[in-house]
Enzyme design. Structure first.
Site, PDB file in Angstrom:
ATOM      1  N   ASP A   1     -39.225   3.972  -0.995  1.00 51.47           N
ATOM      2  CA  ASP A   1     -38.842   5.374  -0.993  1.00 51.47           C
ATOM      3  C   ASP A   1     -40.071   6.202  -1.359  1.00 51.47           C
ATOM      4  OD1 ASP A   1     -37.064   7.548  -0.897  1.00 51.47           O
ATOM      5  OD2 ASP A   1     -36.818   7.500  -3.065  1.00 51.47           O
TER       6      ASP A   1
ATOM      7  N   ASP B   1     -35.018   4.944  -5.970  1.00 52.06           N
ATOM      8  CA  ASP B   1     -34.438   5.431  -7.222  1.00 52.06           C
ATOM      9  C   ASP B   1     -33.142   6.185  -7.006  1.00 52.06           C
ATOM     10  OD1 ASP B   1     -35.545   7.563  -5.889  1.00 52.06           O
ATOM     11  OD2 ASP B   1     -36.267   8.572  -7.699  1.00 52.06           O
TER      12      ASP B   1
ATOM     13  N   ASP C   1     -30.551   4.887  -1.719  1.00 52.72           N
ATOM     14  CA  ASP C   1     -31.288   3.633  -1.541  1.00 52.72           C
ATOM     15  C   ASP C   1     -30.423   2.402  -1.794  1.00 52.72           C
ATOM     16  OD1 ASP C   1     -33.782   4.992  -1.117  1.00 52.72           O
ATOM     17  OD2 ASP C   1     -33.829   5.390  -3.260  1.00 52.72           O
TER      18      ASP C   1
END
Length: 875
Positions: free
Chosen positions: A339, A613, A617
């Site tokens: 990410d 985070d 995700d």
């Protein structure tokens, strides 16, 4: 000022009490269903799914049957203890880690929410929100359920927990500002668990609980997956090999010895059937002994111990491991899908550059402090409430030594015009002493167009802004105008609505900076043969620039190195399969896009780690071989992950890879050590049968040997610290067997050498006529142990051309165990007496044994020396 959707379908007065109850019956409560907890018994029984444990169970049953025949239960008890220890240690460590991940729900469901019901605004608990409710939200509120906007005013929402995008401008459907084509979700849609960063809104709830977008994400993040870790695959292969090898050798030995006996022994030509049955049983027991000895019963405990030790050690380097196998799997990772927000970047907007134009610094500071709706919420001034861009400006003031609170309280704000996507600027009129000023900030093309700027300077400013924008910065322009001293609020409002004749103050570039350690960590991953891919909900321009900054793409990168989530979703499976090979950056990615990317990479045979985070995700974290959540991430993301980076540092991933590769090498070292001894013991059993004797070791002596082979060796080799050398290698292929060709040569070579030494000694004792007396048996026992002692050094140096003595002083556990084995052997031989069927050996005997058996080590040292010289000359 406000955007409104006029429709008869929306009852602004809200639901009645009866409608609330009916909606709750139809759509349920606004609660996310927690994942079903797995019982402790089921968690424990999962440990018995290990393929080596299954073989050990079969060996234990066979050993138990034989124990009833000959009355010797010691070996059987030893196998059962090995099984119990291996399964229980793994269960305890994983259970302990699971306790740290029990919080898998979002914020408290009792959080109060403002709703319209029966024509009144009331507060209800978030769990009591129902489909059809009219909800009021403002700056700082968390959206309690999914819904569609009815009214909005300068509304901006932080969707980073769901899409990875920190700021999204929202507006009512049909308005001019609702036409953003590249938004992940519709501009008039609000999503549960996102945060209001600016403005206010009224919206109608369309989905609650598990039916919300975050509910779907949380559900897929807890789905059971069937992805086998590389270590599972290797242990499956090893179990099959051990089964085939052990059974093949034992059946062959049984048939060869039985046929030889039938041909040469006259008893088979008589009618002494009891004697025949006794011979068959003796050879059968020998065959079963071979099967049991072929199984490396210490391996499950060595694997568990290595994983558990790594789990504890990795915690010290900020890697909290939830699942034991994740320790090793990190060493096999070939692709990391990361990410952007909060993983590669600091997730904190900062003023990256500023170009002051006209006006004093004091006036600019007051413009920053007054023309904003943001606040800093701590004494240290490190966090903020409100639009992250405005927070960044206040943080810049703080670093410059200015207290925005004092500036704000010292002056009188007359009028404030909030930022809107139509105007693209914000304006504030304030009285500073005896003067009145209008401060304007916003998009440079709007604000600077209202300023008087000379041609050359305008070109320079334009070039500076373009430069910042290509670096993924957000750009702002600041300007001011002095108002008449007697200007009224109405005058200020007119001036704010129709800006012109402004004086340019400054232009500012604001960025979410890359973490300082990320480029180096990414480069180290690339050197180690690991590909890094960015998967983010951000725009293509920003994602591409971040990719450039961390070093995964450049100007020469192919056009298909970057793709949007919607474009990826539109590809067929075959097209997506081909696309992921060259893909470097996926922007505007939705949860399903990220999960599909992981699946396609796994289809290519890649071992995939996913970092993230946000709740968005979680599905990919769950379906990847290793899911890496951040310590500051959402609880849903942590719950779906296998490992948490406590310091939120991408650099910790490099450490995790190094630990994982070192752990795998340690397991190879243990296998090398134990299988070498197993080969020697197997050959001794066969050789002893040829010359008519059993393995000349007592049950108590075998227990001591097994203690060295299993527990001591597992502790010594599993505790070897990681080395940077492993990062110079490319990731191993999933098809690569844990026992490679060089290991096979070493195992067979050293195993045969051990057997030769011991077998020659056996023949020597029988040829001298005295046979195996207690002294000779003690010598044999000590030599067998010392061969293992020296072989531990060879196992330590496995896979390298370094000397086995290199770094020995730092390997405290190994050194301690070597001392314990040597001293323990001396104590057993000297004081063991009848219990160990041993007599004290003289100093000369010890010299002979140590010198003869150490040839195993010196042969290995010479081999490694030659390898070093060849490598040196090759360079």
């Amino acid at each position: 000022m406000k955007e409104t959707l006029d429709t008869d379908a929306v009852a602004i007065g809200g639901l009645s009490a009866s409608q609330v109850e009916q909606s709750r019956r139809e759509h349920g409560e606004n609660v996310l269903t927690p994942p079903k907890p797995v019982s402790m018994w089921k968690l424990y029984m999962e440990k018995y799914q290990d393929p080596i444990i299954r073989i050990l169970l079969v060996a234990a049953v066979i050993s138990l049957v034989l124990a009833f025949v000959d009355g010797d239960f010691v070996e059987t008890i030893g196998i059962f203890i090995a099984i119990f220890l291996a399964t229980t240690i793994g269960f305890i460590f994983e259970r302990d880690a699971a306790k740290k991940f029990n919080v898998l729900t979002a914020l408290s469901e009792e959080q109060p929410v403002k709703v319209c019901r029966e024509g009144r605004v009331v507060e209800v608990a978030r769990r009591d929100i129902v489909v059809g409710d009219i909800v009021l939200v403002e700056v700082g509120d968390e959206i309690p359920a999914d819904g569609l906007l009815v009214r909005s005013s300068s509304l901006q929402v932080d969707e980073s927990s769901l899409t990875g995008e920190p700021i999204i401008t929202k507006s009512v459907a049909g308005s001019e500002s609702s036409t953003a084509d590249d938004a992940t979700y519709p501009c008039n849609m609000l999503l549960r668990s996102t945060m209001v960063m600016n403005g206010s809104a009224t919206y109608r709830v369309t989905a609650v609980g598990d039916a919300t977008e975050i509910g779907k994400v949380a559900r897929s993040s807890t789905e059971l997956t069937s992805v086998k870790t590389p270590l599972n695959v290797q242990l499956d292969k090893l179990a099959k090999l051990v089964s085939k090898f052990g059974i093949g050798i034992s059946v062959a030995a049984f048939l060869i010895f039985l046929v030889h006996d039938v041909v040469t022994d006259s008893v088979w030509r008589g009618d002494d059937y009891f004697r025949m049955a006794e011979i068959v049983l003796r050879y059968f027991m020998m065959a079963v002994t071979l099967i049991v000895m072929a199984v490396p019963e210490g391996l499950p405990m060595a694997v568990t111990l290595a994983l558990a030790l790594n789990m504890r050690r990795m915690l010290k380097s900020n890697n909290l491991v939830r699942k034991l196998h994740a320790c090793e799997t990190m060493g096999a990772v070939t692709v990391i899908c990361t990410d952007k927000t909060g993983t590669l970047t600091e997730n904190r907007m900062q003023v990256a550059d500023i170009r002051k134009l006209y006006g004093s610094d004091d006036l600019l500071a007051k413009a920053f402090a007054l023309n904003t709706t943001a606040h800093l919420d701590t004494e240290a001034g490190t966090n903020g409430i409100g639009n992250p861009t405005e927070v960044a400006l206040l943080l810049w003031l703080d670093r410059e030594g200015e207290d925005y609170r004092k500036l704000r309280h010292a002056e009188d704000i007359i009028y404030q015009l909030p930022f809107s996507t139509e105007r693209k600027y914000m304006a504030t009129a304030a009285r500073l002493g005896n003067r009145q000023y209008l401060f304007v900030k916003g998009a440079p093309e709007i604000v600077l167009a209202a300023c008087r700027i000379a041609g050359e300077e305008a070109d320079e400013i334009s070039g500076r802004l373009t430069s910042w924008q290509t670096k993924a910065m957000r750009t702002l322009a600041f300007a001011y105008r002095e108002l008449p001293a007697d200007a009224t609020p109405a005058d200020a409002e007119r001036a704010a609505m129709h800006i012109g004749q402004l004086q340019a103050q400054a232009i500012v570039g604001i960025s979410d900076p890359i973490r300082s350690d990320v480029p180096g960590a990414v480069a180290e991953c690339q050197r180690a043969g690991i590909e890094v891919k960015i998967v983010t909900g951000d725009t293509a321009a920003t994602a591409r620039e971040i990719g450039r900054q961390i070093g995964i793409i450049n100007e020469e990168s192919a056009a298909d190195a970057v793709i949007t989530g919607p474009d990826f979703a539109a590809l067929s499976d075959d097209e997506a399969y081909d696309c992921v090979v060259g893909l470097k950056v996926m922007c505007r990615a939705r949860p399903a896009d990220k999960q599909r990317l992981v699946a396609m990479l796994q289809k290519h045979g890649q071992v995939v780690a996913v970092t993230g985070d946000g709740t968005n995700d979680a599905p990919a974290l769950n379906h990847a071989h290793v899911g890496l959540s951040l310590g500051s991430g959402t609880s849903v993301a942590k719950g779906a992950s296998d490992m948490t980076l406590l310091d939120d540092s991408f650099g910790s991933i490099v450490n995790a890879v190094m630990w994982g590769r070192s752990l795998y090498k340690n397991l190879q070292r243990f296998l090398f050590f134990q299988l070498t001894v197993n080969v020697a013991a197997l050959l001794l059993v066969l050789g002893g049968a040829v010359i008519g004797t059993e393995l000349p070791l007592t049950v108590t002596q075998i227990l001591w040997v097994n203690l060295i082979m299993d527990t001591f060796a597992a502790m010594a080799l599993a505790s070897l610290p990681p080395t940077k050398d492993v990062m110079d290698d490319k990731p191993r292929q999933q098809s690569d067997f844990i026992i490679n060709h060089s290991m096979v040569r070493g195992i067979m070579g050293i195993g045969v050498a051990m057997f030769a030494v011991m077998f020659i000694y056996l023949i020597h004792c029988f040829n001298t006529g005295g046979g195996m007396q207690t002294h000779e048996l003690s010598m044999f026992f000590t030599a067998f142990v010392m061969l293992q002692f020296w072989n531990l050094f060879n196992a330590k140096a496995l896979g390298t051309d370094h000397s086995a003595f290199r770094g020995l002083c730092h390997d405290k556990v190994l050194t301690g165990i070597l001392v314990a084995v040597f001293v323990g052997q001396w104590v057993i031989v000297t004081f063991g007496g009848k219990m160990f069927r041993a007599v004290p050996l003289s100093l000369l005997d010890w010299v002979y044994v140590v010198a003869a058996t150490s040839l195993v080590l010196w042969a290995g040292e010479i081999w490694r020396l030659v390898a070093r010289l060849i490598t040196k000359n090759g360079h």
